[in-house]
Design an enzyme around this catalytic site. Structure first.
Site, PDB file in Angstrom:
ATOM      1  N   GLY A 280      -0.242   8.187  -0.530  1.00 41.27           N
ATOM      2  CA  GLY A 280       0.307   9.392  -1.132  1.00 41.27           C
ATOM      3  C   GLY A 280       1.233   9.018  -2.276  1.00 41.27           C
TER       4      GLY A 280
ATOM      5  N   CYS B 238      13.404  26.578   0.193  1.00 46.20           N
ATOM      6  CA  CYS B 238      13.430  25.217   0.746  1.00 46.20           C
ATOM      7  C   CYS B 238      14.849  24.650   0.753  1.00 46.20           C
ATOM      8  CB  CYS B 238      12.486  24.310  -0.049  1.00 46.20           C
ATOM      9  SG  CYS B 238      10.738  24.642   0.247  1.00 46.20           S
TER      10      CYS B 238
ATOM     11  N   LEU C  99       0.852  -1.186   0.000  1.00 46.91           N
ATOM     12  CA  LEU C  99       0.000   0.000   0.000  1.00 46.91           C
ATOM     13  C   LEU C  99       0.890   1.239   0.000  1.00 46.91           C
ATOM     14  CD1 LEU C  99      -2.721   1.526   0.344  1.00 46.91           C
ATOM     15  CD2 LEU C  99      -2.417   1.276   2.834  1.00 46.91           C
TER      16      LEU C  99
END
Length: 389
Positions: free
Chosen positions: A181, A360, A178
């Site tokens: 996102g 960033c 799984l």
């Protein structure tokens, strides 16, 4: 404005230009940065409105002034690294104590990452245009930190990141994975092709779902548009790469209990997330408004407190400096592609994206930002976990 006198130090020079307020000059001096200096990291002021915006709106005003062309800098990554290393961003935030208090109260009273709001970041960021991300990212469309231990370029760094995730998860043929996102499907495609597993991925972005389905159409991969709280089923392994930043501190217990419910007793869970060097309840206001609405970066303390009694932490790997290099590679690609992209986006978007990537990069270079990969399992899990590097 009770905490800062915005007129303090503002006065006209004989030639009519407005001098920067002394309070800002003194702040920049801590980082060895100047207004209109001659070093690459100095701020070149094109419009005096910059000063008022910073004094009245802090980092939000600083970013918006750049978007509006009020200032420029030849080495923005160096500028942000210098500012954040000495904590100027936190000092400016301290000027706005009342606003910060209001924001903290809002974050405690309201759940900005509820199911009804979960799709906002998809609509406002990930759906901005696949052409932007196809131009900026590597061929796998990996929109998270690459692993540069042995890599010489972005493509190899992302390939190595995907592979080390699969090896840390100890994927075996026939297992069910799984991906919470899943982005544009990079990890799902890689795991299915190289480790012979079937994968279910979820995303809150319609654009990501469409492209991920196309990329994985001949593989045992399912891509669903849904929130993590809506997942059902049972999986041998669970992975989440670059999604935990959108969960929110109010939902950390729900998130880990959801993964616990979905993971088999002998399964492994890998969490790949940006982390903060210390706990903060709010996101930078410019990033929140223009890039990642409703975001929340976790600290190590917040993760460990939320994991207690749910999972055992088997491995905690930090390679935060690799994100600096990843972001600068993304900037190089984006800037190189801009002559074609500008046909569909304006100059303000270009400056917004430039500010985003460089700020960033400075965030990780200053070590305020970390990049963590955690491997977790249930206490029922048998055997000894051997970490992978």
């Amino acid at each position: 404005m009770p905490f800062v006198n915005i007129n303090h130090g503002l006065h006209n020079e004989p030639h009519g230009e407005l001098k920067p307020p002394q309070v800002l000059v003194d702040l920049l001096e801590q980082a060895d940065v100047q207004f209109n200096g001659n070093r690459p990291w100095d701020i070149q002021v094109h419009d005096k409105e910059l000063y008022r915006r910073v004094l009245t709106r802090g980092s939000l005003g600083f970013g918006e002034s750049f978007m509006d062309g009020h200032w420029m800098c030849d080495a923005m990554d160096v500028l942000f690294s210098r500012l954040m290393t000495v904590g100027i961003d936190h000092q400016i935030a301290g000027w706005f104590k009342f606003r910060m208090l209001v924001e903290l109260i809002r974050n405690y009273l309201f759940n900005f990452q509820s199911i009804t709001r979960a799709f906002q970041v998809g609509e406002r960021h990930y759906d901005v245009g696949n052409d932007i991300f196809e131009a900026m990212l590597d061929s796998t469309m990996s929109y998270s930190c690459g692993y540069w231990k042995s890599a010489e370029n972005l493509e190899q760094a992302q390939h190595d990141k995907l592979d080390i995730i699969c090896r840390k998860l100890q994927l075996q043929p026939g297992e069910r994975l799984l991906d919470i996102g899943c982005g544009w499907g990079a990890l799902m495609q890689y795991a299915a092709e190289h480790y012979d597993v079937s994968v279910t991925g979820i995303t809150v972005s319609k654009a990501q779902q469409i492209l991920a389905r196309e990329r994985c159409k001949d593989l045992p991969v399912t891509v669903e548009l849904k929130d993590y709280r809506e997942i059902t089923g049972s999986y041998d392994k669970v992975v989440s790469v670059g999604m935990f930043e959108h969960v929110g501190h109010k939902n950390y217990p729900t998130y880990f209990h959801t993964v616990n419910r979905l993971l088999k007793d002998n399964g492994l869970f890998l969490l790949h997330t940006i982390g903060l060097y210390k706990t903060a309840k709010t996101l930078d206001p410019w990033i929140d408004k223009y890039i990642f609405p409703n975001g929340k970066l976790p600290s190590a303390q917040e993760i460990t407190q939320s994991v207690e009694s749910v999972f055992l932490i088997q491995d905690w790997h930090n390679f935060g400096p690799d994100y600096d290099r990843t972001l600068m590679a993304w900037w190089h690609n984006f800037d190189h592609a801009w002559p074609e992209l500008r046909k569909h986006y304006d100059e303000r978007f270009y400056r917004m994206w430039k500010y985003y990537l460089h700020s960033c990069a400075g965030f990780f270079r200053s070590r305020q930002g970390q990049l963590w990969q955690l491997v977790l399992n249930k206490r029922q899990c048998e055997g000894v976990y051997r970490s992978v590097r």
